[in-house]
Design an enzyme around this catalytic site. Structure first.
Site, short mmCIF file in Angstrom:
data_model
loop_
_atom_site.label_atom_id
_atom_site.label_comp_id
_atom_site.label_asym_id
_atom_site.label_seq_id
_atom_site.Cartn_x
_atom_site.Cartn_y
_atom_site.Cartn_z
N ASP A 83 -5.31 1.38 -7.37
CA ASP A 83 -4.45 2.19 -6.51
C ASP A 83 -3.80 1.33 -5.43
O ASP A 83 -4.45 0.45 -4.84
CB ASP A 83 -5.32 3.28 -5.86
CG ASP A 83 -4.54 4.17 -4.91
OD1 ASP A 83 -3.67 4.90 -5.38
OD2 ASP A 83 -4.83 4.11 -3.70
N GLU A 91 -1.06 -0.32 -9.61
CA GLU A 91 0.01 0.51 -9.05
C GLU A 91 0.74 -0.43 -8.09
O GLU A 91 0.23 -0.73 -7.00
CB GLU A 91 -0.55 1.72 -8.30
CG GLU A 91 0.53 2.63 -7.76
CD GLU A 91 -0.01 3.79 -6.95
OE1 GLU A 91 0.64 4.85 -6.94
OE2 GLU A 91 -1.07 3.64 -6.31
#
Length: 763
Positions: free
Chosen positions: A442, A471
């Site tokens: 993330d 990400e």
């Protein structure tokens, strides 16, 4: 002298006259930090530093030996500084800045095992807390005990506190009390018991504080029955992003243990593993399953000066607030619950049940990827790292307050040596202890590059086929290319936005007959190749591109298409859910265009849960005072309800789309042409429209048994004609049908596609 640690008079120094000049604006200190063990750097708002000796005061127990100026910075050569002490700089007794211990903390490191371990006939507990001055181990007999047996721990020279006790101690609970320097910039709370950051399982109390006790549990006696990671090549991955609860919590799933690890595996359920196997993907990407802060502060109630005005559910459903990086989430295990004030994870069932889930997914040929959050933690809960040493583990501003560049909480200082080690230890643990196949990181640009490089180096030693996906944004940064250069894959938002659009209102993409954000025919063709750097994209290799059109963030693809087609209004309240979910002919056309583009492009593929049947996130009525009930949701992070839970009745309503995805997935898996054709060997076909796309995948380049031609016409009103390669071609896919065998009349020389349609031919 409030800020003077030894109540001595403040130090003063004289600036050289050469640096004095008139100031056009008030002088401000922007930061003060220790850059070496005897060197402090003071940075000012500008370089017009005009100060009298009495103007600058330094509070602390040290001696100034020399002063040097460079532009807008002063460097103070000092006697040896102590990272356990707090120092301040003041100007004219009006502006006071704390001194960031900075470089002093960067020098501290230990390679001792942390958490608890069995060494001979003893159980050894170790905690890294370098600035603490006292640490106690607390042992509890029961999860609800407020008091336990206390043991004083001893520190070594590297800041590791430890104690050895006679074993075994299995089944007990434990925590630590950590005392340290007291100062407005510190968070040490010596009377509060905190859980071990290296906990393998935790029992938590259901409040926004997420109070926890660590569980002493044996984790190395699980029978894996020969299970190993699946070792798929990155090019071959078809990933299904899923939330554990969403897959079986809805009544239509027919699960007994709803929303749990075991619920996914129930043989009679319509959801869970049965649904995933029917779809045919070969990997799942689990939304965060490391123990996280499930509950936020109460709605419209002031807590520590903050009022929750944004989350009427006071809940964190998605899980992007990790508290314990080695422990599986207990809410998804038997005995897990979120009832206010009760305890979850009391018996540690989450450890065994998570392993059961991984083993069964592997038996079904499905790799397990974990979504992990190493960039921030919740700013509400009693995260142990904040109370062990805020200044060591977190990025801080110039006043030594937590930063929130993630927009989600307190930013983790990944570049600090023992913070980096925690990340590496966590990844190693999940690879070895839980047989995880890979990770999605993330907001990965908030992780420093050295840590990123060490992650891939370490992980590949354990599993050369490990899947590492970034990400590639967060904290104001964006860098798909940087991850590709380091051998990582990354979510390809260029593909997402180019194919479907950036937003459904004024940012529609190619499938709608629009070009968003400066895209043109060459960028569209590069999406097919893997969005390669050699063609103007960011990726060095096609397998570094994770092609996707839907994730947990934003609107579902189904809702994006409903809105983009103008058939649902942004603020419309949905009153007939069945009518709403049923795809119109135009919506179905767009879905099939999107699915065909996605599943015939080179690179990894990711599908969002429910994308295969045009899932809609209509905000469900609950007891929460949500004014938007009935509207479409584009940020459902807080809803553990039917807004997010997959409704399998909707799968049957849109069975035609599900079957289309199922056949395209099977076709991609069966034929390497769609996954392993070298980008330079993909031949694009001529057509008479910029919103049509055709390409030829010749079998000799991918060692396939067949060649394929993929044709897409995104023109909403115009048919297009493609010139075909030599020979006779037969359909395997068109807008009405998708098969693994040939059908329809043979085609030669050309193919005509109606508006908004697709065709895949083979020979």
């Amino acid at each position: 002298m409030k800020f003077n640690s030894n109540n001595s008079a403040p130090h003063q120094f004289i600036m050289n006259n050469k640096v004095r000049k008139s100031m056009s604006e008030p002088l401000q200190i922007t930061s003060v930090k220790i850059v070496k063990e005897n060197l402090i750097q003071i940075e000012f708002s500008h370089d017009a530093i005009l100060l009298q000796p009495k103007d600058i005061q330094i509070y602390g127990d040290f001696i100034i030996k020399k002063i040097r100026k460079e532009a807008n910075r002063l460097f103070l050569l000092t006697s040896r500084l102590d990272f356990r002490k707090n120092y301040y700089i003041a100007i004219k007794d009006k502006i006071k800045k704390p001194v960031d211990p900075g470089a002093l903390l960067d020098q501290i490191y230990s390679d001792k095992s942390l958490g608890y371990s069995i060494e001979g006939d003893q159980m050894v507990f170790r905690l890294f807390a370098p600035r603490a001055n006292r640490v106690k181990l607390i042992l509890f007999e029961n999860h609800s005990d407020t008091e336990g047996q206390e043991y004083e721990m001893q520190s070594d020279k590297d800041g590791v506190w430890e104690i050895a006790l006679p074993g075994p101690l299995g089944g007990k609970y434990y925590g630590y009390k950590v005392a340290g320097p007291q100062d407005p910039t510190e968070l040490f709370q010596p009377d509060k018991t905190i859980a071990d950051p290296y906990s393998r399982a935790v029992c938590t109390k259901n409040t926004f504080l997420h109070e926890a006790k660590s569980i002493i549990i044996k984790t190395d006696d699980y029978d894996w029955e020969g299970d190993t990671p699946l070792n798929y090549g990155w090019k071959d991955l078809i990933i299904y992003e899923m939330h554990v609860r969403d897959m079986t919590a809805h009544p239509s799933a027919l699960a007994k243990e709803k929303g749990t690890y075991h619920g996914l595996l129930e043989p009679q359920t319509r959801g869970g593993l049965n649904h995933i196997k029917e779809l045919g993907v070969n990997a799942v990407e689990l939304l965060p399953c490391q123990e996280f802060a499930n509950i936020e502060i109460p709605y419209q109630v002031e807590v520590n000066g903050e009022v929750n005005t944004w989350n009427p559910y006071s809940q964190n459903h998605w899980g992007y607030m990790t508290s314990y990086f080695f422990a599986p989430e207990s809410y998804y295990a038997s005995g897990g619950n979120l009832k206010t004030g009760e305890f979850s994870g009391i018996e540690g069932n989450q450890v065994r049940e998570f392993k059961d889930m991984v083993k069964e997914f592997h038996r079904a040929g499905i790799a397990v990827i974990m979504d992990v959050v190493y960039n921030h933690v919740s700013h509400y809960d009693l995260n142990p790292l904040k109370l062990i040493d805020k200044k060591y583990y977190f990025r801080l501003d110039s006043d030594l307050n937590f930063t929130n560049l993630s927009g989600c909480g307190n930013d983790f200082k990944t570049e600090r040596p023992m913070a980096r080690r925690l990340i590496l230890d966590s990844i190693k643990f999940w690879l070895e202890e839980y047989h995880i196949d890979g990770f999605r990181f993330d907001l990965a640009t908030m992780i420093d590059w050295e840590t990123i490089e060490q992650i891939i180096e370490m992980a590949k030693k354990i599993n050369p086929h490990v899947i590492l996906i970034a990400e590639p944004w967060g904290g104001g940064k964006y860098d798909l290319a940087g991850f590709s250069e380091r051998g990582w894959a990354a979510w390809n938002d260029l593909f997402r936005n180019g194919v479907k659009g950036e937003n459904p209102f004024n940012g529609l993409g190619w499938i709608f007959g629009h070009l968003w954000g400066g895209n043109h025919f060459d960028t569209i063709t590069n999406f097919v190749k893997g969005t390669l750097r050699s063609q103007g994209g960011p990726f060095i290799l096609p397998e570094h591109s994770v092609n996707y059109l839907e994730s947990h963030d934003g609107y579902t693809l189904g809702d994006f298409i409903r809105l983009g087609a103008g058939e649902v209004k942004p603020d419309e309240r949905i009153t007939d859910l069945t009518k709403h979910i049923t795809l119109t002919p135009r919506q179905l056309q767009l879905h099939k265009l999107a699915a065909t583009f996605l599943l015939t492009s080179q690179g990894m593929v990711m599908i969002g849960e429910g994308q295969e049947f045009a899932r809609s996130k209509v905000i469900a009525p609950t007891n929460a005072p949500d004014p938007d009930v009935g509207k479409l949701d584009h940020n459902s992070y807080n809803k553990d309800n039917e807004t997010n839970w997959l409704n399998y009745e909707h799968k049957e309503i849109n069975r035609e789309l599900f079957d289309f995805y199922q056949k395209l997935i099977a076709l991609r898996k069966q034929h390497p042409a769609f996954r392993r054709t070298p980008p330079e060997k993909i031949q694009f076909l001529k057509s008479d429209s910029e919103f049509s796309l055709g390409f030829w995948l010749a079998k000799e380049y991918s060692k396939d048994s067949k060649s394929f031609v993929v044709l897409l016409n995104a023109n909403p009103e115009k048919q297009v004609t493609f010139s075909l390669p030599e020979g006779t071609w037969r359909k395997v896919v068109d807008s009405h049908r998708a098969e693994l065998y040939e059908f329809g009349n043979p085609l030669k020389q050309q193919a005509v596609l109606p508006p908004a349609s697709v065709m895949i031919l083979t020979q």
